[in-house]
Write a protein that holds these residues in place. Structure first.
Motif, PDB file in Angstrom:
ATOM      1  N   GLY A 154     -14.390 -55.908 -17.878  1.00 33.45           N
ATOM      2  CA  GLY A 154     -15.444 -56.818 -17.437  1.00 33.45           C
ATOM      3  C   GLY A 154     -16.639 -56.819 -18.365  1.00 33.45           C
ATOM      4  N   ASN A 155     -17.253 -57.964 -18.501  1.00 33.25           N
ATOM      5  CA  ASN A 155     -18.460 -58.095 -19.300  1.00 33.25           C
ATOM      6  C   ASN A 155     -19.651 -58.542 -18.472  1.00 33.25           C
ATOM      7  N   GLY A 156     -19.412 -58.779 -17.170  1.00 32.82           N
ATOM      8  CA  GLY A 156     -20.495 -59.256 -16.327  1.00 32.82           C
ATOM      9  C   GLY A 156     -21.427 -58.140 -15.930  1.00 32.82           C
ATOM     10  N   ALA A 157     -22.611 -58.510 -15.474  1.00 28.10           N
ATOM     11  CA  ALA A 157     -23.607 -57.519 -15.091  1.00 28.10           C
ATOM     12  C   ALA A 157     -23.120 -56.662 -13.946  1.00 28.10           C
ATOM     13  N   ALA A 158     -22.346 -57.259 -13.033  1.00 19.82           N
ATOM     14  CA  ALA A 158     -21.881 -56.503 -11.875  1.00 19.82           C
ATOM     15  C   ALA A 158     -20.874 -55.447 -12.259  1.00 19.82           C
ATOM     16  N   ALA A 159     -20.233 -55.607 -13.411  1.00 13.72           N
ATOM     17  CA  ALA A 159     -19.232 -54.636 -13.829  1.00 13.72           C
ATOM     18  C   ALA A 159     -19.836 -53.499 -14.634  1.00 13.72           C
ATOM     19  N   MET A 160     -21.093 -53.626 -15.028  1.00 11.39           N
ATOM     20  CA  MET A 160     -21.728 -52.618 -15.873  1.00 11.39           C
ATOM     21  C   MET A 160     -22.131 -51.412 -15.057  1.00 11.39           C
ATOM     22  N   LEU A 161     -21.835 -50.223 -15.570  1.00 12.15           N
ATOM     23  CA  LEU A 161     -22.241 -48.995 -14.909  1.00 12.15           C
ATOM     24  C   LEU A 161     -23.722 -48.738 -15.133  1.00 12.15           C
ATOM     25  N   SER A 162     -24.309 -47.976 -14.217  1.00 14.54           N
ATOM     26  CA  SER A 162     -25.693 -47.566 -14.387  1.00 14.54           C
ATOM     27  C   SER A 162     -25.833 -46.704 -15.632  1.00 14.54           C
ATOM     28  N   LEU A 163     -26.894 -46.901 -16.380  1.00  8.43           N
ATOM     29  CA  LEU A 163     -27.138 -46.087 -17.561  1.00  8.43           C
ATOM     30  C   LEU A 163     -28.111 -44.966 -17.272  1.00  8.43           C
ATOM     31  N   LEU A 191     -16.162 -58.585 -10.438  1.00 10.88           N
ATOM     32  CA  LEU A 191     -15.663 -57.287  -9.989  1.00 10.88           C
ATOM     33  C   LEU A 191     -14.139 -57.227 -10.061  1.00 10.88           C
ATOM     34  N   ASN A 192     -13.489 -58.393 -10.080  1.00  4.56           N
ATOM     35  CA  ASN A 192     -12.033 -58.404 -10.187  1.00  4.56           C
ATOM     36  C   ASN A 192     -11.557 -57.982 -11.574  1.00  4.56           C
ATOM     37  N   LYS A 193     -12.476 -57.821 -12.525  1.00  6.30           N
ATOM     38  CA  LYS A 193     -12.119 -57.270 -13.829  1.00  6.30           C
ATOM     39  C   LYS A 193     -12.131 -55.746 -13.812  1.00  6.30           C
ATOM     40  N   SER A 194     -12.701 -55.186 -12.759  1.00  5.87           N
ATOM     41  CA  SER A 194     -12.751 -53.733 -12.613  1.00  5.87           C
ATOM     42  C   SER A 194     -11.817 -53.225 -11.519  1.00  5.87           C
ATOM     43  N   TRP A 195     -11.599 -54.059 -10.498  1.00 11.38           N
ATOM     44  CA  TRP A 195     -10.825 -53.639  -9.330  1.00 11.38           C
ATOM     45  C   TRP A 195      -9.604 -54.529  -9.135  1.00 11.38           C
ATOM     46  N   ARG A 196      -8.490 -53.918  -8.786  1.00 12.44           N
ATOM     47  CA  ARG A 196      -7.288 -54.653  -8.398  1.00 12.44           C
ATOM     48  C   ARG A 196      -7.245 -54.717  -6.870  1.00 12.44           C
ATOM     49  N   VAL A 197      -7.176 -55.910  -6.325  1.00 10.22           N
ATOM     50  CA  VAL A 197      -7.032 -56.077  -4.880  1.00 10.22           C
ATOM     51  C   VAL A 197      -5.558 -55.896  -4.525  1.00 10.22           C
ATOM     52  N   VAL A 198      -5.281 -54.970  -3.608  1.00  6.84           N
ATOM     53  CA  VAL A 198      -3.904 -54.651  -3.238  1.00  6.84           C
ATOM     54  C   VAL A 198      -3.505 -55.332  -1.933  1.00  6.84           C
ATOM     55  N   SER A 199      -4.451 -55.433  -0.996  1.00  9.53           N
ATOM     56  CA  SER A 199      -4.145 -56.097   0.270  1.00  9.53           C
ATOM     57  C   SER A 199      -5.393 -56.742   0.839  1.00  9.53           C
ATOM     58  N   VAL A 200      -5.187 -57.706   1.722  1.00 10.34           N
ATOM     59  CA  VAL A 200      -6.280 -58.382   2.423  1.00 10.34           C
ATOM     60  C   VAL A 200      -5.940 -58.430   3.912  1.00 10.34           C
ATOM     61  N   ASN A 201      -6.954 -58.704   4.705  1.00  9.55           N
ATOM     62  CA  ASN A 201      -6.787 -58.967   6.135  1.00  9.55           C
ATOM     63  C   ASN A 201      -7.861 -59.957   6.565  1.00  9.55           C
ATOM     64  N   ALA A 261     -21.052 -50.930  -9.067  1.00  7.92           N
ATOM     65  CA  ALA A 261     -21.563 -52.261  -9.404  1.00  7.92           C
ATOM     66  C   ALA A 261     -23.062 -52.193  -9.662  1.00  7.92           C
ATOM     67  N   ASN A 262     -23.516 -51.024 -10.129  1.00  9.29           N
ATOM     68  CA  ASN A 262     -24.906 -50.859 -10.543  1.00  9.29           C
ATOM     69  C   ASN A 262     -25.887 -50.981  -9.381  1.00  9.29           C
TER      70      ASN A 262
END
Length: 376
Positions: A349-358, A207-217, A142-143
């Motif tokens: 994802g197109n958000g800033a949080a989804a962008m990798l470090s350059l 971040l939900n455009k990059s990661w799939r949530v499989v379980s919660v607690n 998440a950069n």
């Protein structure tokens, strides 16, 4: 069927399935982390500057893998060379700063950048993050933005609360229904963490455009957090709990050791090692491989000294080859080429949080106090 009988049957079935599969013993790199000068290890052992909890090694070996320690404080060329020889990476839990220079987080950044590069170039390279390792996965991808919140998740044994679409995940799409039934019914996962991620934060920051949530607690205050996830594009997996502890750690009485908890932990070990079997990479020859394996080191019995780990592998700078080369971190300056493809975005994802470090320099958040974790 009683849980212990089911456990025995599934172990036999698992053994038969593995025997029928390719005769492959992948090599997984486990990242070391720093020992602090005022800590227990420094008080009892001289010149030990990094460690790996032995339970992570046993965990991977239980599924048929071998382990290579990955040193901290080395330069880019060391990580690049090693990442072209091993078949997967495990980022363990522990206690360290995310902005500690030349430590766990800097090494993790190199490894994740290289894992992205390898996968993008067609070489399968899985990465697993446990607890602090899961937090590092999200933080670095998440950069360098910290999306964690404080939570009280220490000493909790919980069942898995799987999302409705869990079967669509790679982590569970081939799972046995009987095993899943035990996971959601019994206290099979062990949590020991002070930070966590929430689905609300993931949605807000895309971040939900990059990661799939499989379980919660839910933590001790009722805060719901993400307990298992996987990257949508890359073979990267994270769990906030500790699947290795029910099998191999016996210090804390809150750690579950029931047949169901052991079976659950073994499920995740088998899954990740099978992912590592998909990697075609290898060392140049048997001698080079033998010199890299963790069998060159012996674990110390540290719980008798008060450690939360039964055994730990402890390393000196000389063993990490830092004395000969100098402390090597910092060769990734602004004049180095980027190891992330320009403009590369995780998932859709197109958000800033989804962008990798350059860039390839350390990704440091401004507030160090938010970056320390004791997520064992």
């Amino acid at each position: 069927m009683q849980p212990h009988r089911l456990f025995g049957c599934l172990l036999v079935l698992g053994s038969l399935l593995l025997a029928a599969s390719a005769d492959s013993s992948p090599i997984v790199g486990v990242l070391a982390q720093e020992v602090y000068s005022d800590g227990l290890i420094s008080h009892h052992f001289e010149n030990k500057t990094s460690y790996i909890a032995a339970s992570y090694v046993k965990y991977l070996e239980s599924a048929g893998a071998r382990v290579v320690p990955i040193w901290i404080g080395r330069n880019r060329s060391y990580y690049e060379d090693l990442m072209h020889k091993i078949n997967g990476v495990l980022l363990p839990g522990g206690a360290t700063w995310f902005n500690q220079t030349d430590g766990y987080a800097d090494a993790g950044e190199h490894l994740l950048q290289l894992a992205v590069q390898l996968n993008d170039n067609g070489t399968f390279m899985p990465v697993w993050g446990t607890c602090l390792g899961m937090e590092l996965l999200v933080y670095k991808l998440a950069n360098g933005t910290d999306h964690r919140i404080n939570c009280r998740g220490t000493g909790m044994a919980l069942p898995m609360e799987l999302k409705e679409d869990y079967k669509q995940s790679r982590l569970f799409n081939a799972s046995n229904e009987a095993v899943v039934a035990l996971m959601v019914k019994e206290n099979v996962t062990y949590h020991w963490h002070q930070f966590c991620y929430t689905e609300a934060d993931f949605a807000r920051d895309q971040l939900n455009k990059s990661w799939r949530v499989v379980s919660v607690n839910s933590d001790l205050d009722g805060i719901e957090f993400i307990s298992a996830m996987e990257h949508i594009k890359y073979p990267f997996y994270g769990v906030q709990f500790h699947p290795e502890k029910p099998l191999f750690e016996f210090v804390k009485p809150s750690i579950p050791h029931s047949p169901a908890a052991v079976l659950s932990g073994q499920y995740f070990a088998d899954f990740f090692v099978n992912e590592a079997r998909r990697s075609p990479q290898s060392f140049a020859n048997a001698t080079e491989e033998a010199r890299a394996l963790i069998y060159n080191y012996k674990p110390e019995y540290t719980s008798i000294l008060g450690s939360t780990y039964i055994q730990q592998y402890l390393f000196t700078d000389k063993e990490m080859q830092l004395e000969e080369t100098g402390f090597e971190g910092g060769d990734d300056g602004d004049d180095e080429p980027s190891y992330y493809p320009p403009g590369h975005v995780y998932g859709d994802g197109n958000g800033a949080a989804a962008m990798l470090s350059l860039g390839t320099g350390p990704l440091l958040a401004p507030l160090a106090i938010r970056l320390f974790s004791i997520d064992f």
